[in-house]
Each structure stands twice: as C-alpha cells, then as structure tokens.
Design a protein around this motif. Structure first.
Motif, short mmCIF file in Angstrom:
data_model
loop_
_atom_site.label_atom_id
_atom_site.label_comp_id
_atom_site.label_asym_id
_atom_site.label_seq_id
_atom_site.Cartn_x
_atom_site.Cartn_y
_atom_site.Cartn_z
N ARG A 1 81.47 -29.78 -17.10
CA ARG A 1 80.70 -28.97 -16.22
C ARG A 1 80.15 -29.70 -14.93
NH1 ARG A 1 80.95 -27.41 -21.61
NH2 ARG A 1 80.86 -25.34 -21.91
N GLU A 2 79.94 -31.39 -15.22
CA GLU A 2 79.61 -31.70 -14.18
C GLU A 2 80.75 -31.54 -12.83
OE1 GLU A 2 76.07 -32.88 -13.67
OE2 GLU A 2 75.71 -32.19 -15.79
N PHE A 3 81.32 -31.59 -13.01
CA PHE A 3 82.92 -31.48 -12.67
C PHE A 3 82.51 -30.20 -11.65
CE2 PHE A 3 86.93 -31.22 -10.67
CZ PHE A 3 87.02 -31.39 -9.56
N ILE A 4 82.76 -29.04 -12.43
CA ILE A 4 82.29 -27.85 -11.81
C ILE A 4 81.01 -27.41 -11.23
CG2 ILE A 4 82.59 -25.24 -12.31
CD1 ILE A 4 84.06 -25.80 -14.66
N ALA A 5 80.55 -27.97 -11.37
CA ALA A 5 78.70 -28.36 -10.27
C ALA A 5 78.81 -28.54 -9.20
CB ALA A 5 77.18 -28.41 -11.80
N LYS A 6 79.33 -30.25 -9.01
CA LYS A 6 79.04 -30.73 -8.29
C LYS A 6 80.50 -30.79 -6.88
CE LYS A 6 76.51 -34.24 -10.77
NZ LYS A 6 76.65 -34.93 -11.58
N GLU A 7 81.74 -30.48 -8.03
CA GLU A 7 82.45 -31.16 -6.82
C GLU A 7 83.53 -29.63 -6.58
OE1 GLU A 7 83.61 -34.21 -5.39
OE2 GLU A 7 82.34 -34.23 -6.92
N ARG B 1 85.04 -18.79 -8.74
CA ARG B 1 86.07 -18.48 -9.53
C ARG B 1 87.76 -18.45 -9.64
NH1 ARG B 1 83.61 -13.39 -11.50
NH2 ARG B 1 83.46 -12.71 -9.57
N GLU B 2 87.83 -18.38 -7.77
CA GLU B 2 89.16 -18.86 -8.06
C GLU B 2 89.70 -20.28 -7.84
OE1 GLU B 2 91.93 -18.31 -3.64
OE2 GLU B 2 90.44 -17.30 -3.95
N LEU B 3 88.15 -20.99 -7.75
CA LEU B 3 88.59 -22.56 -7.41
C LEU B 3 88.40 -23.16 -9.50
CD1 LEU B 3 86.87 -24.09 -4.30
CD2 LEU B 3 89.15 -23.74 -4.84
N ILE B 4 87.51 -22.02 -10.31
CA ILE B 4 87.15 -23.33 -11.15
C ILE B 4 88.29 -22.28 -11.83
CG2 ILE B 4 86.12 -22.25 -13.18
CD1 ILE B 4 83.74 -21.40 -11.36
N ALA B 5 89.40 -21.06 -11.55
CA ALA B 5 90.55 -21.03 -11.87
C ALA B 5 91.29 -22.09 -12.08
CB ALA B 5 91.18 -19.65 -12.04
N GLU B 6 91.64 -22.91 -10.89
CA GLU B 6 92.92 -24.01 -10.94
C GLU B 6 92.35 -25.29 -11.60
OE1 GLU B 6 92.51 -24.47 -6.56
OE2 GLU B 6 92.70 -21.98 -5.88
N LEU C 1 79.74 -22.18 -18.03
CA LEU C 1 79.98 -23.22 -17.23
C LEU C 1 78.98 -23.65 -16.11
CD1 LEU C 1 83.81 -22.23 -16.18
CD2 LEU C 1 83.63 -23.32 -18.05
N VAL C 2 78.70 -22.82 -15.88
CA VAL C 2 77.71 -23.18 -14.22
C VAL C 2 76.35 -22.37 -15.21
CG1 VAL C 2 78.97 -24.95 -14.22
CG2 VAL C 2 78.79 -22.38 -13.00
N PHE C 3 75.28 -22.39 -13.88
CA PHE C 3 74.07 -20.94 -13.62
C PHE C 3 73.01 -21.34 -12.12
CE2 PHE C 3 70.73 -24.22 -14.88
CZ PHE C 3 69.93 -23.77 -14.72
N ALA C 4 73.33 -20.40 -11.97
CA ALA C 4 71.96 -20.74 -10.46
C ALA C 4 71.20 -19.87 -10.06
CB ALA C 4 73.48 -20.98 -9.23
N LEU C 5 70.27 -20.74 -9.46
CA LEU C 5 68.80 -18.96 -9.01
C LEU C 5 69.31 -18.72 -8.16
CD1 LEU C 5 66.41 -20.93 -10.84
CD2 LEU C 5 66.62 -18.73 -11.71
N THR C 6 69.41 -17.27 -7.59
CA THR C 6 69.64 -16.83 -6.33
C THR C 6 68.67 -16.00 -5.42
OG1 THR C 6 71.12 -14.83 -6.94
CG2 THR C 6 72.19 -16.65 -7.17
#
Length: 277
Positions: free
Chosen positions: A64-70, A150-155, A272-277
């Motif tokens: 998850r840290e990779f998803i969040a940061k990269e 989500r396209e990049l997450i799927a990859e 996986l991850v969350f954000a505030l928008t």
C-alpha cells in the motif's frame, strides 16, 4: 493529484491527527472488489478469490505504501478499513487500528506461501511457475477503471499476481461498461475476478453501518452482493451495528474493533488507500 477530481487531495496522517474538524471534507477510498463465486464458475473456470484465505493474503501481497507514494504520488495514504480515520479516532480505536494494520504489512513471501498452500489444497498445480487447474492456466481478469489512478493500480496488482504464477488480463473500462460487467452480470458467469473500485463520501457519524453495507447481502440489492457469505460472527456483528443494537459507547467500540478484525479475515473487498478531497 488524484486524477479525475478537481480538488487537490490533502495529505493526512495515518490515523487521528488533525482530522476531527474536517466534517465538510470528502473521503476518497480506492479498493479492490473480488468476485467470490466458486471455486468454479458455471463454465468450470477456477476462481482463486472464492477462497477466503487467498483474499485475506492479498492484503500483504500488495504494498500500500508503494501505491500511495509511487502510483498516487503521495496524495493519498495507505489504508485497510471501510471506516474513516476520524470515525475510528472518535470512538477510541486509533491505537487498535494501527496495531491491527501492522499484522497486514507488506510481506510478499508470507502471502505467497499462504496462496500457494490454498491453491494446491483446491486442486491447482504449478508447472514452470504457472498455475493450472484441470489443464488450463488460472487466469485472473481485472476490470480496471480508466478515469483515475485505478488503471495504474490494476497494472501493479497484475504485476504482483504474475509473480505468483497467475495469468492476468486487464480490461480497461469506463463507468458504464464496468457497471454492466461487475454489477449487472451474474458473478457466476465468471467474466471477472477483480474490480478496481472507489468510493467518494462525506464522513458520517454512524459509519459502523458500513460493515453491513460493504460485506453482507443486505448492503446493496444486486447480483454481486447477493453472493456474499460473510463469516457468521461477522454477519451477526455487522447487522447489530447497522441496527444500532448496542447500549453504550464501550459496547460500540468493542463491536467495531471485532468487525475490523473480521472484515480483514473476510476481505471480500480490500481497501488500499484514501485521500481527503
């Protein structure tokens, strides 16, 4: 910035730091939804995600840290739960949630061992580092939304699954086509295994109801949700929380704490991850 949203996502702390005054902010959650039908579909195809321990192991197969940061460039935070950090902080579960999250830190080899054991237990064979079931490669089809990260997450998910010996196909779709495949076609037809989901919502005071919403057939009246078969204890607790069948704040806290544990054991979807928008 999280693509597809006009507002810049705010980087926030993992839990409970400066979130109590953000009632007007919206939470954006990215998750993976699994097709739980199986172990075989109507067509005889094998579905690894019908196996609960395989779904649970996906929590530690993915970094998850990779998803969040990269992938999301630091605009989101790693996250494992359907509830917002502010809600967990409000009911006194910050420390517990962090402790529980530590049990699911990224550990590819540990996850691999769990998945390999379950695959063999269910009749799959590994040949030249590729999984087969009844002579056919075990193929995982990911329905990936194209509007945002989500396209990049799927990859990334596909890369991790291929390391495990699965054959992976990614289908890039917009919202209308995704709804047709995932939510309107009977899951037993076996057209997909993983969907890259997202949820955008305001924090609410009774978020404990979300266990019932996301993990039980009572949540949404469509074909996918009607395939959900939660662990009996989890089902009982989720319904109790949804109906506010508790009398004290301490009882609420204890029920939510147990539900957090059980939602990770069930993992019909993983956050996986969350954000505030």
């Amino acid at each position: 910035m999280v693509r597809g949203f006009a507002c810049a996502a705010l980087v926030v702390s993992f839990l409970g730091q400066g979130l109590l005054g953000l009632a007007q902010e919206r939470y954006l959650f990215f998750e993976l939804t699994f097709n739980p039908v199986g172990p075989e579909y109507e067509n005889g195809k094998f579905n690894p995600f019908s196996i609960r321990p395989v779904r649970e192991a996906m929590n530690i197969i993915l970094d998850r840290e990779f998803i969040a940061k990269e992938i999301c460039k630091g605009t989101v935070k790693a996250w494992l739960y359907p509830l917002s950090p502010s809600f967990l902080d409000n009911i006194g579960l910050t420390a517990f949630a962090i402790e529980l999250a530590n049990k699911y830190l990224y550990d590819f080899d540990r996850g691999k061992n769990i998945i390999y054991e379950e695959m063999k237990k269910h009749g799959a064979t590994l040949q030249d580092n590729v999984w087969y079931y009844k002579g056919n490669p075990v193929t995982i089809r990911i329905i990936a939304r194209i509007e945002d990260e989500r396209e990049l997450i799927a990859e990334y998910v596909a890369t991790q699954l291929r390391k495990l010996g699965f054959t992976v196909e990614i289908k890039l779709v917009g919202g209308k086509e995704a709804a047709q495949i995932v939510f309107q076609t009977p899951p037993s037809k076996g057209e997909w295994e993983i969907y890259t989901g997202s949820w955008l919502r305001f924090p609410i005071t009774d978020e404990e109801k979300l266990f019932d919403t996301f993990y039980t057939p009572r949540g949404i009246q469509n074909a996918l949700w009607q395939t959900y078969k939660p662990i009996p204890e989890f089902d009982t607790i989720a319904q109790k929380l949804a109906n506010k069948n508790y009398t004290t704040q301490e009882e609420l806290k204890n029920l939510v704490a147990r539900a957090l544990e059980l939602c990770l054991l069930d993992s019909i979807r993983i956050w996986l991850v969350f954000a505030l928008t």
